[in-house]
Each structure stands twice: as structure tokens, then as C-alpha cells.
Design an enzyme around this catalytic site. Structure first.
Site, PDB file in Angstrom:
ATOM      1  N   ASP A  16       1.048  -0.338  -4.713  1.00 46.25           N
ATOM      2  CA  ASP A  16       0.438   0.755  -3.984  1.00 46.25           C
ATOM      3  C   ASP A  16       0.980   2.061  -4.565  1.00 46.25           C
ATOM      4  O   ASP A  16       2.020   2.073  -5.243  1.00 46.25           O
ATOM      5  CB  ASP A  16       0.783   0.634  -2.498  1.00 46.25           C
ATOM      6  CG  ASP A  16       0.089   1.685  -1.658  1.00 46.25           C
ATOM      7  OD1 ASP A  16      -1.129   1.857  -1.804  1.00 46.25           O
ATOM      8  OD2 ASP A  16       0.778   2.360  -0.869  1.00 46.25           O
ATOM      9  N   ASP A  18       0.589   5.826  -2.830  1.00 47.53           N
ATOM     10  CA  ASP A  18       1.120   6.734  -1.817  1.00 47.53           C
ATOM     11  C   ASP A  18       2.244   6.055  -1.045  1.00 47.53           C
ATOM     12  O   ASP A  18       2.055   4.992  -0.445  1.00 47.53           O
ATOM     13  CB  ASP A  18       0.019   7.149  -0.834  1.00 47.53           C
ATOM     14  CG  ASP A  18      -1.063   7.982  -1.496  1.00 47.53           C
ATOM     15  OD1 ASP A  18      -0.747   8.699  -2.458  1.00 47.53           O
ATOM     16  OD2 ASP A  18      -2.219   7.906  -1.043  1.00 47.53           O
TER      17      ASP A  18
END
Length: 339
Positions: A16, A18
Site C-alpha cells: 500500500d 498512503d
């Protein structure tokens, strides 16, 4: 085997962005260095993001500017997964009303579909992804098209997204506008639903992936749904309390402060009498309460505490009041700073 690091069994990191690699415009401290080291050891990096607003090229450029190794081919977005999902359900060359940004429009076009901006063009589908410049007018066109029978697809259903200033509304919050106005729920392409991880595996050819994320309800649930291991890092939105009260589908295989843990041996969390131990910490569920004692790295304390809380909760969730004591006591209060 005693010197095996966490990353050693895996051929690909499904990362991922963010809250894991960066927060807003700034890198998470140490993340670029950890990723460069992983690549040097022959592990493939795939940046898998629910953010559908930017193109893979723009994301790769941002990552490179932060010092993380990335090319456009290393980026897998929910926009790409959503576009594939639409393309599998409509005629080739069909019009698709894009309620989103350039990343989503580019992904739709890459599948041979025609992006449009008005319901008057009779779109076969409406696909929605996050963009901060989203207008009421475009939302209204999307609602009109869905009411006319267009397939409704959401790139992701994240209610919030992290920034350097805190959490702000995400695509999941904006999707509710069209869903509420039409009574039609979208098909979701992004994490934790299967399409994005399917897209990632198709693009990387991974056989032994490790999902790395900061959210339990997207990254870790997505790993659970895909049947692969997940690493939760405490550099994003998840707190120790979230972990201690996590239901089974939100329980990660590993918990770490940040990405540097990839290159260290993962400490054993093992049974010790009626409780669980990890290095210098001991956790026990007793008389309906979680207890924790010990010293050392507070993340090790969290690992032991999670094992005890999850065992006690079984297929349910531990009660917040039953676990809060380990986060507020003078001894283990240090653990809450690990997030």
C-alpha cells in the site's frame, strides 16, 4: 533459520502507499531505504493502491522523487482493477462515464473503452474514483446514468484517506452520493475486495506475495480474502487499540512499527503457560481482562497482547474496555506511542 528475516519467504511485496511508503507528499521515515534494500535482495516491489486519482506514471514519479525504486509498471491501482472489471462486463469500445480523475480515465481508455462525462451519451457503465476536484455536476451525471441502467463500479470504498494533516473523506464517502441518490450499490474493485489483488497477481506473476499495509479494513482484510500473509505497519491509521479488538478477518500475520522490520528476524510470539510471550513481554487474558507486563520494544508487547486478546475473542472481537488497561498503564503506555 535463526537469521531468516521477515521478507525471506516472499518473492513480491504488494505495498500500500498512503500510510506505508508516504504520508501526503512526504516519505515515511526509512521507507525508501527499506524498499531499496528489498529490491537489492531480489524481491519484486508492486505498489498496490486504492487511490484511483493518479496515473501509474505520476505515482511512480512521486515515489522516485522520495527515493523509493519505482517504474510505472510497478504500480497497480484500483483504477486499473475497476477498468478491467468494467471491460469484462460491457461491449468493447463502450462509453463509460468516469466520475474521477486522469488515472481512472487513462485506465478505462487502456481497456479500449471510451471515457465520457455526461449521461446524455448513454454510457454502459459509471465508474467512480477519488479526485479532490470532484464536482456536483459530475456526480449528478453519474447518478442520472445509473438511474438509466448503467453498471455502477467504484474503484474503492475507503471512507477516509490519510494525509500529512490527518484523515480526509475518501472515495467510499463520495460514492455514497450516487448510491444514496439511486438506491444502487456499486461493485467495488479495490481492497479489500478481490479484483485489485487479482490485478496485482496478474501483473506481477507473484507466487509468494506479502501484502503490506496500514489499514485493517482494506489491506489486511484484502490479504485475508486473497489467502496470503499480511504485514500491518503502524505508520498509518491503525492504532494498537484497533489491533487488539480486530475481528479474525482483520488480524495480520505480522505487526511492525515500520518497513525496516522487513529486514529483521520476526520475533516469535509463543505460548507461555496460560498466556503469550514475545521477547521481554508477557500477556494474559484473566478474569475477562487483558494484562500485560514486561519491558523492551513496545511493539513486542503489542504482539504478545494481540495473541492473548485474539485467542480470548475467538471468532469475535475483544471488548475495548477489557483491553484498554494495557494501553493506559504506566508500564505499557509506551506501547500506544508505537502508532
Amino acid at each position: 533459520m535463526d537469521t531468516q528475516t521477515l521478507i525471506d519467504p516472499y518473492d513480491t511485496l504488494l505495498l500500500d502507499l498512503d500510510g506505508v511508503v508516504y504520508l501526503g507528499h512526504d516519505a515515511v521515515p526509512g521507507a525508501p531505504e527499506a524498499l531499496r534494500e528489498a529490491m537489492e535482495h531480489g524481491v519484486r516491489l508492486a505498489y498496490v493502491t486504492n487511490n484511483a486519482s493518479r496515473t501509474p506514471a505520476a505515482i511512480a514519479q512521486h515515489l522516485s522523487a522520495l527515493g523509493a525504486p519505482a517504474t510505472p509498471g510497478d504500480v497497480v491501482t484500483s483504477a486499473q482493477a475497476a477498468a478491467r472489471l468494467v471491460a469484462e462486463r460491457v461491449e468493447p469500445g463502450a462509453a463509460v462515464l468516469v466520475v474521477g480523475g486522469m488515472g481512472l480515465r487513462s485506465a478505462v481508455r487502456a481497456h479500449g473503452l471510451r471515457p465520457v462525462t455526461t449521461a446524455l451519451e448513454g454510457p454502459a457503465a459509471v465508474v467512480q474514483g477519488m479526485v479532490t476536484s470532484l464536482s456536483y455536476g459530475l456526480l449528478a451525471e453519474g447518478a442520472l446514468a445509473v438511474r438509466q441502467g448503467a453498471l455502477f463500479v467504484a474503484a474503492n470504498a475507503d471512507s477516509t484517506m490519510p494525509t500529512g494533516r490527518g484523515e480526509i473523506p475518501g472515495n467510499g464517502a463520495m460514492v455514497r452520493v450516487i448510491a444514496t441518490a439511486t438506491g444502487v450499490e456499486p461493485i467495488v474493485a479495490g481492497k479489500p475486495e478481490p479484483p485489485l489483488h487479482r490485478e496485482s497477481i496478474l501483473r506481477t506473476g507473484s507466487k509468494r506475495p506479502l501484502v503490506v499495509g496500514d489499514r485493517l479494513d482494506t489491506d489486511i482484510e484484502g490479504a485475508t480474502n486473497a489467502g496470503v500473509d499480511g504485514l500491518l505497519v503502524l505508520t498509518g491509521v491503525t492504532t494498537p487499540l484497533d489491533l487488539l479488538t480486530a475481528p479474525p478477518e482483520h488480524r495480520p500475520s505480522y505487526v511492525a512499527a515500520d518497513l525496516s522490520a522487513l529486514h529483521l528476524p520476526y520475533p516469535e510470539v509463543r505460548r507461555a503457560g496460560e498466556g503469550w510471550t514475545c521477547r521481554g513481554w508477557n500477556a494474559r487474558w484473566q478474569e475477562g481482562r487483558l494484562g500485560l507486563e514486561g519491558e523492551g520494544d513496545p511493539v513486542d508487547g503489542l504482539r504478545a497482547a494481540c495473541a492473548a486478546a485474539w485467542e480470548a475473542a475467538g471468532e469475535g472481537r475483544a471488548d475495548e474496555d477489557a483491553v484498554k488497561a494495557v494501553l493506559t498503564s504506566p508500564l505499557s503506555g509506551r506501547m500506544s506511542s508505537a502508532d
